[in-house]
Design a protein around this motif. Structure first.
Motif, PDB file in Angstrom:
ATOM      1  N   ASP A  24      81.726 -45.336  55.683  1.00 29.75           N
ATOM      2  CA  ASP A  24      82.552 -44.799  56.776  1.00 29.75           C
ATOM      3  C   ASP A  24      82.925 -43.349  56.465  1.00 29.75           C
ATOM      4  N   GLU A  25      83.812 -42.789  57.284  1.00 27.03           N
ATOM      5  CA  GLU A  25      84.163 -41.378  57.116  1.00 27.03           C
ATOM      6  C   GLU A  25      84.889 -41.108  55.804  1.00 27.03           C
ATOM      7  N   GLU A  26      85.462 -42.122  55.187  1.00 25.10           N
ATOM      8  CA  GLU A  26      86.136 -41.972  53.893  1.00 25.10           C
ATOM      9  C   GLU A  26      85.240 -42.399  52.741  1.00 25.10           C
ATOM     10  N   ASP A  27      83.942 -42.559  52.997  1.00 22.95           N
ATOM     11  CA  ASP A  27      82.959 -42.985  51.993  1.00 22.95           C
ATOM     12  C   ASP A  27      83.246 -44.373  51.436  1.00 22.95           C
ATOM     13  N   ARG A  28      83.817 -45.220  52.288  1.00 22.22           N
ATOM     14  CA  ARG A  28      84.026 -46.619  51.913  1.00 22.22           C
ATOM     15  C   ARG A  28      82.848 -47.451  52.436  1.00 22.22           C
ATOM     16  N   ILE A  29      82.528 -48.497  51.707  1.00 19.67           N
ATOM     17  CA  ILE A  29      81.356 -49.309  52.029  1.00 19.67           C
ATOM     18  C   ILE A  29      81.648 -50.213  53.223  1.00 19.67           C
ATOM     19  N   GLU A  30      80.819 -50.103  54.266  1.00 21.24           N
ATOM     20  CA  GLU A  30      80.925 -50.999  55.413  1.00 21.24           C
ATOM     21  C   GLU A  30      79.878 -52.111  55.366  1.00 21.24           C
ATOM     22  N   TRP A  31      78.697 -51.788  54.804  1.00 20.17           N
ATOM     23  CA  TRP A  31      77.615 -52.778  54.743  1.00 20.17           C
ATOM     24  C   TRP A  31      76.605 -52.297  53.713  1.00 20.17           C
TER      25      TRP A  31
ATOM     26  N   LEU B 148      81.142 -34.469  46.277  1.00 25.56           N
ATOM     27  CA  LEU B 148      82.069 -33.354  46.473  1.00 25.56           C
ATOM     28  C   LEU B 148      81.384 -32.157  47.120  1.00 25.56           C
ATOM     29  N   ASN B 149      80.130 -31.894  46.719  1.00 22.00           N
ATOM     30  CA  ASN B 149      79.433 -30.714  47.254  1.00 22.00           C
ATOM     31  C   ASN B 149      79.082 -30.857  48.730  1.00 22.00           C
ATOM     32  N   GLN B 150      78.889 -32.105  49.178  1.00 21.46           N
ATOM     33  CA  GLN B 150      78.540 -32.389  50.574  1.00 21.46           C
ATOM     34  C   GLN B 150      77.270 -31.668  51.022  1.00 21.46           C
ATOM     35  N   ASP B 151      76.368 -31.426  50.098  1.00 19.74           N
ATOM     36  CA  ASP B 151      75.059 -30.881  50.419  1.00 19.74           C
ATOM     37  C   ASP B 151      74.047 -32.006  50.219  1.00 19.74           C
TER      38      ASP B 151
ATOM     39  N   VAL C  51      72.690 -39.587  54.093  1.00 21.24           N
ATOM     40  CA  VAL C  51      72.187 -39.142  55.397  1.00 21.24           C
ATOM     41  C   VAL C  51      73.261 -39.399  56.444  1.00 21.24           C
ATOM     42  N   PRO C  52      74.000 -38.368  56.909  1.00 20.15           N
ATOM     43  CA  PRO C  52      74.960 -38.568  58.008  1.00 20.15           C
ATOM     44  C   PRO C  52      74.214 -38.965  59.281  1.00 20.15           C
ATOM     45  N   PHE C  53      74.691 -40.036  59.971  1.00 19.19           N
ATOM     46  CA  PHE C  53      73.980 -40.454  61.179  1.00 19.19           C
ATOM     47  C   PHE C  53      74.873 -40.497  62.409  1.00 19.19           C
TER      48      PHE C  53
END
Length: 436
Positions: free
Chosen positions: A113-120, A155-158, A180-182
C-alpha cells in the motif's frame, strides 16, 4: 415520477373535495381532503418501511412488490441491483483470475500500500523473502526484509532499476528485486531468483579467465624463444633446435586446446552428429593401438572384450570420448603401471570402461572432474599435457548418447572411468547388419 404522481393524486383529492363542497359544506370537504392525504401518507410510509427493510439485504429475489407509483421505483431499483450484481460477479471473476495468475507466477509478487505495508503476496515471494501470508499482511516490508541495500532502495524511491540481494531471510537465493508503482497509492514488489543466472555468469567469467591463462603460458614461451632467435641470429644450432622443439610442443598444446574448445562448443550448441552402427570390436582395437602409441612402452596395456555386440551412436564422438579416457589413464599413471580397456554387458547395458593403477583422485574432487578446466593438481596436469577439457567433452558426449559417466577412484590405488549406455542403444547381430 413518484413526486409527480403524488402531486396529481393530491390535486385529484382536492378537486373531489371541491365537487362535494356544495352538498356537504366546507367541514366535510376538509375531512375528505384530510382523509385522502392521510391515506397517501400511510401508503408512502408503508412503502418506505418496506424499502428500508429491503435495503438491509438488497437482493433481486427479496424485492418487495408494490402498486402504483412505487411499482416504477421498485422496477428501477430491481434493474439497478441486477446490474450491480452482474458487475460484482464480473469484478469478482477478474479478481479471482488475477489472484490465480499471481499465485502461478514463477516470480515473486508482493502488493504494497502507500505506506509500504503488505496487502497480498504470492507463494513464490513467500519462498524468496521468507514471508508468511497468515501473519505478515499489514506489516511494513522493511520490517521483514532488513538488508541495508533494500532499506536504502526504499528511501531513494528510484525504482527504475532492480537491486540484487543475497541470502535474504537465511536463504541461499540470489534475488533481483524491483518496485513497480501501478497506481497513485500502491506498488508491486517483484522478486526473481537469478541464482542460476549468476552461477552461469560466474562459469563464463571463469571460463574466459581459464582460457586466457591456458593460452598465455605457451604464447609467452613461444614469444620468448622467438625474441631470442631474433636478437641472437648466431645462436648455436643445438640451442636453436632445442628452442624450436619447445616452441613446436607449445604450439601443439595450443592447437589441442583450441580443438577441444571447438569440440566442446559444438557439443554444447547441440550440433549432433548422425547416429550409425558403431563396431565396438574395431573401436576397441583402434583405442588399444592409440594407447600403445601414447604409452611408448611405459605401461602394461590390456584389452578385455566380453561381448561383440555393437551400439547405435556417432563413431567420431564415441572415439573422442573413449580416447580421452584412455589418454587420461596413460597421463596419470606412473611408468610401469597397468591400464585395462574393457567392453562388456552389465545388466543388458553396454559399458566401456578404463581402469588404471595411477595416482587416484580424492573423493571430494570426483563430482567436479567434469567441470571445464577443473584440475586436482594444476602443476601435474600441465606436466602431463592435458587441456583441462577432456572430461567435460566426455560428459557431453555421454549425455548426447543418453549414457552416464561413472567415476570411481582411490588415492594410491587407481581409477575406473566408465561410460554406461542405455540398453536401447545396443544392436544385436541382425540389427548391426541391417544398420550397415
Amino acid at each position: 415520477m413518484l413526486l409527480w404522481r403524488s402531486a396529481l393524486l393530491l390535486a385529484g383529492i382536492a378537486l373531489l373535495g371541491l365537487v362535494f363542497q356544495p352538498f356537504f359544506g366546507w367541514a366535510v370537504t376538509f375531512l375528505i381532503i384530510l382523509a385522502g392525504m392521510a391515506g397517501m401518507l400511510i401508503y408512502h410510509l408503508r412503502n418506505l418501511h418496506r424499502l428500508s427493510r429491503w435495503l438491509d439485504d438488497p437482493t433481486p429475489q427479496s424485492m418487495p412488490e408494490a402498486m402504483g407509483s412505487w411499482d416504477a421505483v421498485y422496477s428501477k431499483l430491481y434493474r439497478m441491483v441486477r446490474a450491480q450484481g452482474k458487475n460484482q460477479r464480473m469484478l469478482s471473476a477478474a479478481l479471482d483470475r488475477f489472484v490465480a495468475a499471481g499465485e502461478a507466477m514463477p516470480e515473486g509478487v508482493v502488493v504494497l500500500d502507500e505506506e509500504d505495508r503488505i496487502e497480498w503476496c504470492n507463494p513464490r515471494s513467500m519462498e524468496h523473502l521468507g514471508l508468511d501470508r497468515t501473519k505478515d499482511l499489514g506489516q511494513h516490508i522493511a520490517y521483514l526484509v532488513r538488508q541495508p541495500a533494500f532499506q536504502q532502495y526504499l528511501l531513494n524511491q528510484d525504482y527504475s532499476q532492480p537491486i540484487i540481494l543475497r541470502h535474504v531471510a537465511g536463504n541461499n537465493f540470489v534475488l533481483s528485486l524491483q518496485l513497480v508503482p501501478f497506481d497513485s497509492t500502491r506498488k508491486l514488489l517483484l522478486t526473481r531468483d537469478i541464482t542460476q543466472l549468476e552461477r552461469i555468469q560466474t562459469v563464463h567469467r571463469d571460463f574466459v579467465a581459464n582460457v586466457s591463462h591456458e593460452l598465455r603460458t605457451p604464447l609467452t614461451v613461444v614469444g620468448g624463444f622467438l625474441e631470442t632467435l631474433l636478437d641472437m641470429p648466431d645462436l648455436d644450432s643445438a640451442t636453436r633446435d632445442a628452442q624450436l622443439k619447445l616452441m613446436f610442443e607449445q604450439t601443439q598444446r595450443m592447437q589441442r586446446l583450441v580443438e577441444d574448445l571447438l569440440t566442446l562448443s559444438r557439443l554444447e550448441n547441440g550440433l549432433e552428429g548422425r547416429d550409425e552402427r558403431v563396431d565396438a570390436t574395431a573401436l576397441l582395437q583402434q583405442l588399444a593401438s592409440d594407447a600403445e602409441g601414447l604409452s611408448q612402452g611405459r605401461h602394461s596395456i590390456s584389452v578385455s572384450q566380453e561381448t561383440d555386440l555393437c551400439v547405435r551412436g556417432n563413431y567420431d564422438e564415441l572415439h573422442s570420448a573413449f580416447g580421452n579416457l584412455v589418454s587420461n589413464a596413460i597421463r596419470y599413471t606412473p611408468d610401469g603401471g597397468q591400464i585395462k580397456l574393457c567392453w562388456k554387458l552389465d545388466n543388458s547395458q553396454p559399458v566401456f570402461f578404463v581402469t588404471d593403477t595411477g595416482l587416484g583422485v580424492e573423493a571430494q574432487h570426483i563430482p567436479r572432474l567434469t567441470e571445464r578446466f577443473y584440475r586436482v593438481d594444476r602443476g601435474r596436469s600441465r606436466t602431463t599435457g592435458g587441456t583441462g577439457l577432456g572430461l567435460a567433452i566426455v560428459k557431453h558426449i555421454a549425455q548426447r548418447h543418453q549414457a552416464k559417466l561413472d567415476i570411481k577412484s582411490e588415492i594410491g590405488t587407481g581409477s575406473c572411468f566408465a561410460i554406461i549406455f542405455p540398453a536401447n542403444r545396443l544392436l544385436d547381430v541382425e540389427e548391426a547388419i541391417f544398420a550397415r
